[in-house]
Design an enzyme around this catalytic site. Structure first.
Site, PDB file in Angstrom:
ATOM      1  N   HIS A  57     -44.490   8.228  52.657  1.00 54.95           N
ATOM      2  CA  HIS A  57     -43.206   7.626  52.340  1.00 54.95           C
ATOM      3  C   HIS A  57     -42.949   6.377  53.165  1.00 54.95           C
ATOM      4  O   HIS A  57     -42.577   5.335  52.629  1.00 54.95           O
ATOM      5  CB  HIS A  57     -42.106   8.655  52.607  1.00 54.95           C
ATOM      6  CG  HIS A  57     -42.290   9.378  53.925  1.00 54.95           C
ATOM      7  ND1 HIS A  57     -43.368  10.197  54.180  1.00 54.95           N
ATOM      8  CD2 HIS A  57     -41.558   9.371  55.056  1.00 54.95           C
ATOM      9  CE1 HIS A  57     -43.283  10.673  55.415  1.00 54.95           C
ATOM     10  NE2 HIS A  57     -42.199  10.186  55.971  1.00 54.95           N
ATOM     11  N   ARG A  58     -43.180   6.482  54.475  1.00 54.54           N
ATOM     12  CA  ARG A  58     -42.953   5.329  55.350  1.00 54.54           C
ATOM     13  C   ARG A  58     -43.957   4.232  55.043  1.00 54.54           C
ATOM     14  O   ARG A  58     -43.622   3.052  55.018  1.00 54.54           O
ATOM     15  CB  ARG A  58     -43.020   5.746  56.814  1.00 54.54           C
ATOM     16  CG  ARG A  58     -42.657   4.607  57.791  1.00 54.54           C
ATOM     17  CD  ARG A  58     -42.507   5.111  59.225  1.00 54.54           C
ATOM     18  NE  ARG A  58     -41.356   6.004  59.339  1.00 54.54           N
ATOM     19  CZ  ARG A  58     -41.442   7.329  59.516  1.00 54.54           C
ATOM     20  NH1 ARG A  58     -42.629   7.903  59.590  1.00 54.54           N
ATOM     21  NH2 ARG A  58     -40.363   8.057  59.611  1.00 54.54           N
ATOM     22  N   PHE A  60     -46.180  13.977  63.405  1.00 62.31           N
ATOM     23  CA  PHE A  60     -44.991  14.424  64.118  1.00 62.31           C
ATOM     24  C   PHE A  60     -43.992  14.946  63.097  1.00 62.31           C
ATOM     25  O   PHE A  60     -44.214  14.866  61.892  1.00 62.31           O
ATOM     26  CB  PHE A  60     -44.380  13.283  64.935  1.00 62.31           C
ATOM     27  CG  PHE A  60     -43.929  12.098  64.124  1.00 62.31           C
ATOM     28  CD1 PHE A  60     -42.596  11.942  63.768  1.00 62.31           C
ATOM     29  CD2 PHE A  60     -44.826  11.116  63.709  1.00 62.31           C
ATOM     30  CE1 PHE A  60     -42.171  10.858  63.015  1.00 62.31           C
ATOM     31  CE2 PHE A  60     -44.411  10.022  62.969  1.00 62.31           C
ATOM     32  CZ  PHE A  60     -43.079   9.894  62.611  1.00 62.31           C
ATOM     33  N   ASP A  71     -34.706   4.942  57.922  1.00 66.72           N
ATOM     34  CA  ASP A  71     -34.311   6.336  58.084  1.00 66.72           C
ATOM     35  C   ASP A  71     -35.104   7.137  57.063  1.00 66.72           C
ATOM     36  O   ASP A  71     -35.376   6.658  55.952  1.00 66.72           O
ATOM     37  CB  ASP A  71     -32.810   6.543  57.880  1.00 66.72           C
ATOM     38  CG  ASP A  71     -32.351   7.884  58.443  1.00 66.72           C
ATOM     39  OD1 ASP A  71     -32.986   8.375  59.409  1.00 66.72           O
ATOM     40  OD2 ASP A  71     -31.364   8.453  57.942  1.00 66.72           O
TER      41      ASP A  71
END
Length: 205
Positions: free
Chosen positions: A189-190, A161, A81
């Site tokens: 971050h991901r 996105f 998340d």
């Protein structure tokens, strides 16, 4: 456990990993980062359910998704998340980033609402934060990634996105939406959270 089950005791190159998401953009990003693994999404294992993410924080939502898949499909998996945390908005939209403009909103709706909320604000500092929950052979592990930056006053770029067209990471003149995916995946971050996940998986392979 079925064809898509993952036994991590002896991971091999191109091992299948189940990523608990219906979001094709997030799946594509993860697949580009985890090149040594074959990453499949929820649709690939026949999971069409909309998993309700109603936790109060990112870790809680990642846990909900990972636990849903493990409990209902009896397979190891990981879920994430992500939230955009804006200083001037006391950390909002945070855990509500994906539905900031309301249920069923588009990426553009969220961007417009955020720009409106920051109109005239001198402090535009923000950070993206991702938390990954990995369910692995009866145990659960968490990994985090953070990138700091600022929110621009208008959109730049057509790639990426979500909030990518208005987020400019520290040290770069481009937004995430203007960057090649290879660069974004290294600093995002991901990307950082997945890199921490990979280090762990490689350590037990």
């Amino acid at each position: 456990m079925g064809y898509y089950s993952v036994e991590f005791d002896s991971l091999k190159m191109k091992e299948k990993l189940v990523f608990a998401t219906h979001n094709k953009h997030k799946l594509e990003e993860i697949q580009n980062i985890l090149k040594n693994y074959e990453v499949v999404g929820l649709r690939d294992i026949g999971c069409m359910e909309d998993i309700v993410e109603d936790a109060d924080d990112l870790q809680g939502n990642a846990k909900i998704k990972a636990d849903f898949v493990t409990n209902n499909y009896h397979i190891n998996c990981f879920a994430d998340d992500t939230g955009l945390e804006v200083e001037a908005l006391d950390g909002a939209p945070g855990v509500y980033s994906a539905r900031y403009a309301g249920e069923g909103c588009s990426y553009h709706d969220n961007v417009v609402k955020l720009l409106d909320a920051l109109r005239g604000a001198p402090n535009r500092r923000a950070r993206f934060r991702t938390v990954i929950a990995l369910n692995l052979n009866g145990k659960q592990y968490f990994f985090e990634g953070i990138v700091n930056g600022k929110i621009l006053e208008e959109e730049h770029g057509n790639g990426g996105f979500g909030y990518d067209p208005i987020f400019q990471p520290d040290g770069y003149e481009e937004t995430f939406a203007e960057m090649p995916m290879e660069i974004k995946n290294k600093i995002s971050h991901r990307g950082k959270a997945v890199q921490n996940l990979v280090k762990f998986l490689d350590s037990i392979r």
